[in-house]
Each structure stands twice: as structure tokens, then as C-alpha cells.
Design an enzyme around this catalytic site. Structure first.
Site, mmCIF file in Angstrom:
data_model
loop_
_atom_site.group_PDB
_atom_site.id
_atom_site.type_symbol
_atom_site.label_atom_id
_atom_site.label_comp_id
_atom_site.label_asym_id
_atom_site.label_seq_id
_atom_site.Cartn_x
_atom_site.Cartn_y
_atom_site.Cartn_z
ATOM 1 N N HIS A 111 -0.829 -3.469 -1.423
ATOM 2 C CA HIS A 111 -0.660 -2.478 -2.477
ATOM 3 C C HIS A 111 -1.946 -2.190 -3.251
ATOM 4 O O HIS A 111 -1.905 -1.429 -4.226
ATOM 5 C CB HIS A 111 0.433 -2.945 -3.436
ATOM 6 C CG HIS A 111 1.708 -3.301 -2.732
ATOM 7 N ND1 HIS A 111 2.472 -2.380 -2.072
ATOM 8 C CD2 HIS A 111 2.321 -4.510 -2.550
ATOM 9 C CE1 HIS A 111 3.525 -2.986 -1.525
ATOM 10 N NE2 HIS A 111 3.447 -4.266 -1.798
ATOM 11 N N GLY B 293 7.872 -1.356 -2.812
ATOM 12 C CA GLY B 293 9.239 -0.859 -2.717
ATOM 13 C C GLY B 293 10.038 -1.157 -3.972
ATOM 14 O O GLY B 293 10.856 -0.343 -4.414
ATOM 15 N N ILE C 37 0.014 1.233 -0.293
ATOM 16 C CA ILE C 37 1.308 1.852 -0.593
ATOM 17 C C ILE C 37 1.892 1.248 -1.866
ATOM 18 O O ILE C 37 1.504 0.166 -2.299
ATOM 19 C CB ILE C 37 2.295 1.675 0.575
ATOM 20 C CG1 ILE C 37 2.606 0.184 0.816
ATOM 21 C CG2 ILE C 37 1.757 2.333 1.841
ATOM 22 C CD1 ILE C 37 3.673 -0.072 1.871
#
Length: 285
Positions: free
Chosen positions: A193, A211, A208
């Protein structure tokens, strides 16, 4: 074999004391995008200590040193490359409202190991209780690429039918460019991340978003728009992570009211609503 299902399931649970206070709660809320506009009274209940309410998804990070995903990946019988790991899904059961400050006991174990052929799925369960009794139960479904094919149980295969008709509410939630960097401070230090080189090794163009950051942002949207801003109405929350979010994108969150629950679908607006969260349900009073 990197995953020994029998050994992982037989391993003794890991138990530890966790604690949190208003600063941890406020950081989490900021990490999922709360506080915009900064002086909005509805946002101040997430950011100002004198008005603070705890969004139930805070349970996924409370006491960041507690038994959790990274801890579970070091359990007996589990030896995997972090670059092959993806968070496949999350479910949360809330037994009573989470206090702004607390000390509790967290017990973590691997509750299931499924063989999906090209991958293995580990279900890591954390149960948390304080002096007054159970607070919450977290189940994290962890997808480990390349570790299936060991002849184990494939696990549940049924999925709910998607909601039909027009959604009752649709909201857009922008994700800041630095959102993942801020959310990391809640305790998930996976370099996926933040580190571009690690992200490329894991198969992504760039880092990314977590989640669980999207998970929290989505619950906040449901609470704020369909539950009257009342965090204590949430009883359970589950989702499957179907795709990634890149910092700087916009979440399109669609919501359908049903009796005692809200069905939700989340997509990435800039990528033609590419699915991000599916099979998502918020159960409420």
C-alpha cells in the site's frame, strides 16, 4: 508445503490484551476519509473527541498489535510470501457498541483453510471481549495465490443473488492520493500500500488502497445515509473484495434497503464502475 492445513487448524489460539482510546478512533476515522467538510456537525461525531462515536468497522484495527492478518500468516503450518497474499473478504459481528476507550482480550486463530485449486484461502478469526463480555468477532478471508492444490476442502461455493432494481441511494466517495499512507498508521504496514516496487512485484502498476479502508468508508456511507448516522444500529457487516482501488480514484457506493439490512455494491467510478466490493451486506436494528 508452505501451508499445512491440519497443523494450522490445530494450532493453539493466540491471545493478547488490546487497548484503544479516542486518538486511535479519530485516526481510524480520518484514515477512511471522515472529516470532510471539517466543520460539518455530522462529520464532527467522527473527529471531535467531545462528540465521538465509534464506527463499528474500527474493530478491524482496534489494538493494532492484536492477533490479526499478519500475525495469522506466521501461525504454525503457514509460511507464505506476503507478495502472494490478498485480502479476499471480511465479516464482522458486533455484540454491543464499541466504547471510545477500552481494554479487552483478543483471541485469534485460523478457523478454516480452503483449497481453491490455484490458491488457498485462510479464514482468520479474532474474538474480542472485555470485562463485560463479548464485543465483536472478526473473520478475515485471506487469499494466498499459488498455494492451493493440496486436496483440501474447497469451502462454501454459493453466493447471494445480486440486488435488483434501482438502488435506494447512490453516493460518491473520493479517495485521496495519500489515503493509503494515512490508513497505514492504523496498523497495517503491508508495503503493498506504499512501496511502488513491492506493488509491481505483487502484480500491480502502483500501490493500492487497503481493502479494509474501502470497507470502512463504505460502512460510513451506509450509516450516514440510511441509518440516520447512528453507529449503534449496526449488528453485522460482511463483504467480498472483488477488485482493487487506487488512491486518487472515486468510489461509487450503491445501496438497496431490505428488511433489517442494506445490500451494497461498490465500484471504481473512473474504471467504468469496475467491481470493488460485492456480496456486501450491512445488518442493522
Amino acid at each position: 508445503m508452505p501451508i499445512d492445513a491440519a497443523l494450522a487448524l490445530a494450532a493453539e489460539p493466540r491471545t493478547g490484551e488490546i487497548s484503544w482510546d479516542h486518538k486511535d478512533v479519530q485516526l481510524y476515522h480520518l484514515g477512511i476519509g471522515a472529516g470532510l467538510p471539517a466543520t460539518d456537525p455530522d462529520e464532527l461525531r467522527y473527529t471531535l473527541e467531545s462528540r465521538l462515536h465509534v464506527l463499528p468497522s474500527f474493530a478491524t484495527v482496534a489494538g493494532s498489535g492484536s492477533p490479526g492478518v499478519i500475525s495469522g500468516l506466521s501461525m504454525p503450518g503457514v509460511d507464505v510470501d506476503l507478495a502472494r497474499v490478498l485480502h479476499g473478504g471480511q465479516s464482522l459481528g458486533i455484540h454491543r457498541p464499541i466504547p471510545v476507550r477500552g481494554t479487552a482480550t483478543a483471541t485469534g486463530r485460523i478457523a478454516a483453510v480452503y483449497d481453491k485449486g490455484k490458491a488457498a484461502v485462510l479464514v482468520m478469526r479474532t474474538e474480542v471481549a472485555d470485562a463485560e463480555g463479548p464485543l465483536w468477532t472478526n473473520d478475515a478471508q485471506i487469499y494466498v495465490r499459488g498455494e492451493g492444490g493440496f486436496g483440501g476442502d474447497r469451502g462454501p461455493s454459493t453466493r447471494p443473488d445480486p440486488p435488483t432494481g434501482d438502488p435506494d441511494r447512490t453516493v460518491l466517495r473520493p479517495v485521496r492520493e495519500d489515503q493509503a499512507l494515512l490508513y497505514r498508521l492504523c496498523g497495517d504496514w503491508n508495503p503493498l500500500h506504499a512501496d511502488p516496487e513491492f506493488a509491481k512485484r505483487a502484480g500491480f502498476d502502483r500501490p493500492i488502497l487497503h481493502g479494509l479502508c474501502t470497507y470502512g468508508s463504505t460502512l460510513k456511507a451506509v450509516v450516514d445515509t440510511l441509518l440516520g448516522g447512528d453507529v449503534t444500529r449496526v449488528r453485522g457487516y460482511r463483504t467480498r473484495f472483488a477488485g482493487v482501488v487506487y488512491p486518487g480514484e472515486t468510489l461509487r457506493i450503491r445501496m438497496w434497503r431490505e428488511e433489517g439490512r442494506v445490500r451494497v455494491a461498490v465500484g471504481a467510478l473512473e474504471r467504468q464502475d469496475a467491481p470493488v466490493l460485492v456480496d456486501t451486506v450491512v445488518e442493522h436494528s
